[in-house]
Motif scaffolding. Sequence first.
Motif, short mmCIF file in Angstrom:
data_model
loop_
_atom_site.label_atom_id
_atom_site.label_comp_id
_atom_site.label_asym_id
_atom_site.label_seq_id
_atom_site.Cartn_x
_atom_site.Cartn_y
_atom_site.Cartn_z
N SER A 54 -142.24 -8.70 40.21
CA SER A 54 -141.99 -7.77 39.23
C SER A 54 -141.10 -6.60 39.94
O SER A 54 -141.20 -6.31 40.81
CB SER A 54 -143.06 -7.10 38.76
N LYS A 55 -140.06 -6.55 39.20
CA LYS A 55 -138.92 -5.56 39.76
C LYS A 55 -138.53 -4.37 38.66
O LYS A 55 -137.98 -5.00 37.52
CB LYS A 55 -137.89 -6.23 40.41
N THR A 56 -138.66 -3.31 38.96
CA THR A 56 -138.11 -2.30 38.04
C THR A 56 -136.32 -2.07 38.29
O THR A 56 -136.15 -2.25 39.51
CB THR A 56 -138.95 -0.98 37.88
N PHE A 57 -135.79 -1.62 37.24
CA PHE A 57 -134.35 -1.63 37.48
C PHE A 57 -134.20 0.03 37.31
O PHE A 57 -134.41 0.55 36.42
CB PHE A 57 -133.71 -2.44 36.46
N ASP A 58 -133.12 0.53 38.09
CA ASP A 58 -132.79 1.81 37.68
C ASP A 58 -131.78 2.21 36.83
O ASP A 58 -131.75 3.21 36.18
CB ASP A 58 -131.91 2.44 39.29
N PHE A 59 -131.07 1.06 36.36
CA PHE A 59 -130.24 1.11 35.22
C PHE A 59 -130.18 -0.33 34.64
O PHE A 59 -130.39 -1.31 34.95
CB PHE A 59 -128.68 1.40 35.54
N SER A 60 -130.09 -0.24 33.18
CA SER A 60 -130.19 -1.31 32.40
C SER A 60 -128.91 -1.22 31.12
O SER A 60 -128.88 -0.16 30.55
CB SER A 60 -131.59 -1.28 31.54
N PHE A 61 -128.04 -2.13 31.09
CA PHE A 61 -126.93 -1.98 30.31
C PHE A 61 -126.78 -3.28 29.37
O PHE A 61 -127.24 -4.51 29.82
CB PHE A 61 -125.78 -1.74 30.92
N ASP A 62 -126.32 -3.32 28.08
CA ASP A 62 -126.01 -4.50 27.35
C ASP A 62 -124.60 -4.69 27.19
O ASP A 62 -124.05 -5.42 26.51
CB ASP A 62 -126.77 -4.09 25.89
N ARG A 63 -123.84 -4.07 28.33
CA ARG A 63 -122.39 -4.44 28.24
C ARG A 63 -122.13 -4.63 29.82
O ARG A 63 -122.68 -3.85 30.66
CB ARG A 63 -121.77 -3.33 27.95
N SER A 64 -121.36 -5.87 30.22
CA SER A 64 -120.99 -6.02 31.49
C SER A 64 -120.08 -5.09 32.19
O SER A 64 -120.29 -4.67 33.15
CB SER A 64 -120.19 -7.49 31.34
N TYR A 65 -119.43 -4.58 31.34
CA TYR A 65 -118.14 -3.27 32.03
C TYR A 65 -118.96 -2.36 32.38
O TYR A 65 -118.58 -1.59 33.24
CB TYR A 65 -117.07 -3.12 31.16
N MET A 66 -120.14 -1.97 31.76
CA MET A 66 -120.86 -0.87 32.13
C MET A 66 -121.67 -1.14 33.29
O MET A 66 -121.64 -0.17 34.35
CB MET A 66 -121.97 -0.33 30.96
N LEU A 78 -135.05 -6.63 46.87
CA LEU A 78 -136.32 -5.99 46.17
C LEU A 78 -136.62 -4.63 46.37
O LEU A 78 -137.24 -4.16 45.47
CB LEU A 78 -137.40 -7.01 46.58
N SER A 79 -136.03 -4.28 47.42
CA SER A 79 -136.26 -2.57 47.88
C SER A 79 -135.16 -1.84 47.73
O SER A 79 -135.02 -0.81 47.79
CB SER A 79 -136.63 -2.62 49.39
N HIS A 80 -133.80 -2.52 46.86
CA HIS A 80 -132.77 -1.57 46.51
C HIS A 80 -132.76 -1.29 45.12
O HIS A 80 -133.35 -1.96 44.42
CB HIS A 80 -131.67 -2.70 46.90
N ARG A 81 -131.88 -0.44 44.87
CA ARG A 81 -131.40 -0.10 43.45
C ARG A 81 -130.77 -0.94 42.70
O ARG A 81 -129.58 -1.40 42.94
CB ARG A 81 -130.80 1.09 43.47
N LEU A 82 -131.55 -1.81 41.63
CA LEU A 82 -130.56 -2.93 41.07
C LEU A 82 -130.30 -2.49 39.89
O LEU A 82 -131.13 -1.72 38.97
CB LEU A 82 -131.66 -4.24 41.09
N ILE A 83 -129.13 -3.09 39.19
CA ILE A 83 -128.72 -2.63 37.92
C ILE A 83 -128.52 -3.95 37.11
O ILE A 83 -128.49 -5.00 37.36
CB ILE A 83 -127.22 -2.50 37.80
N TYR A 84 -129.46 -3.81 35.91
CA TYR A 84 -129.74 -4.80 34.92
C TYR A 84 -128.67 -5.10 33.79
O TYR A 84 -128.57 -4.01 33.34
CB TYR A 84 -131.17 -4.65 34.31
#
Length: 298
Positions: A211-223, A184-190
């Motif tokens: 509630s957790k905000t994400f540093d990155f968010s992608f719509d493709r698994s490979y990204m 919860l305190s780490h940079r998570l990729i969504y």
Amino acid sequence: MRIPPLKAIIAFESIARTKSVNRAAEELGLTASAVSHQLSNLELMIGHPLFQRTGRGLILTPTGERYLSDVTGSLADLSRATERASSRKDVDILRVHSSPSFGLMWLLPRLSSFQEANGDVQLNVACSYEDVSFSNGYYDIDIRHGYGGWNNLKVKTVRGEFIAPLASPRYLERHPVANPEDLLSHRLIYSETPLVQWRQWFGRVGVAGQSKTFDFSFDRSYMSIETAALGLGIALESTMMASRKIRDGELVQVFDSSQSVEVAAHHLVYPSQNVELPRVGKFLSWIENEIERGASGS
């Protein structure tokens, strides 16, 4: 002999697949009126309605379901017969369609293995996010991502796929993780793609929903996988999709296997008559062997 016009059968198949006269017309390059006319003529010849209208569009009647199953195989047989008549006799072409992430992250790195084991088969691969139609006989197999449940098709689910938090070793060196709550305190990729999302994963491992905000968010698994491999955060992704990066040491599972979730996310989909094609049998056997090799760590 009662054989409807081929264009009427093709219009029917397109409507059944797209569930819309307008989308079928767009696909076939015809007007909606022309497609409706073809369908009306076909229903008149059969003597029963093939579709019924609902609030969500067109759905097949029981007669339509049976007819679709029969004509899909027949259309594919016609296409294959034409291909055999026009192709070189010494080349057997296997046409596979795949979801992009599976094609890029799992299939592409293993193509040399398939070629070595099946030198008599030419493998053609196409990738997109749309499920392909088998009615024209062009594709032999479609590798789809999702929950399954495709009617009138054989579905062979890829087993042994797990969703787990993944990170690069250097990220974990800089940002140690002791337990799931630490995340919860780490940079998570969504990533939008996995069947198990962060909220579900936290619930499964007993971390209270927050509630957790994400540093990155992608719509493709490979990204998402590439971003984690670059050391920019922790991704919740398929260990099967990331298997090459895990093997090469670019990614590791943050926790042991007890914190991973098994999913049935990828499926090999094909018409039942395609099982009789030697090239399809070779591909199915090869994929099964590759999955088993990956599971055993070889």
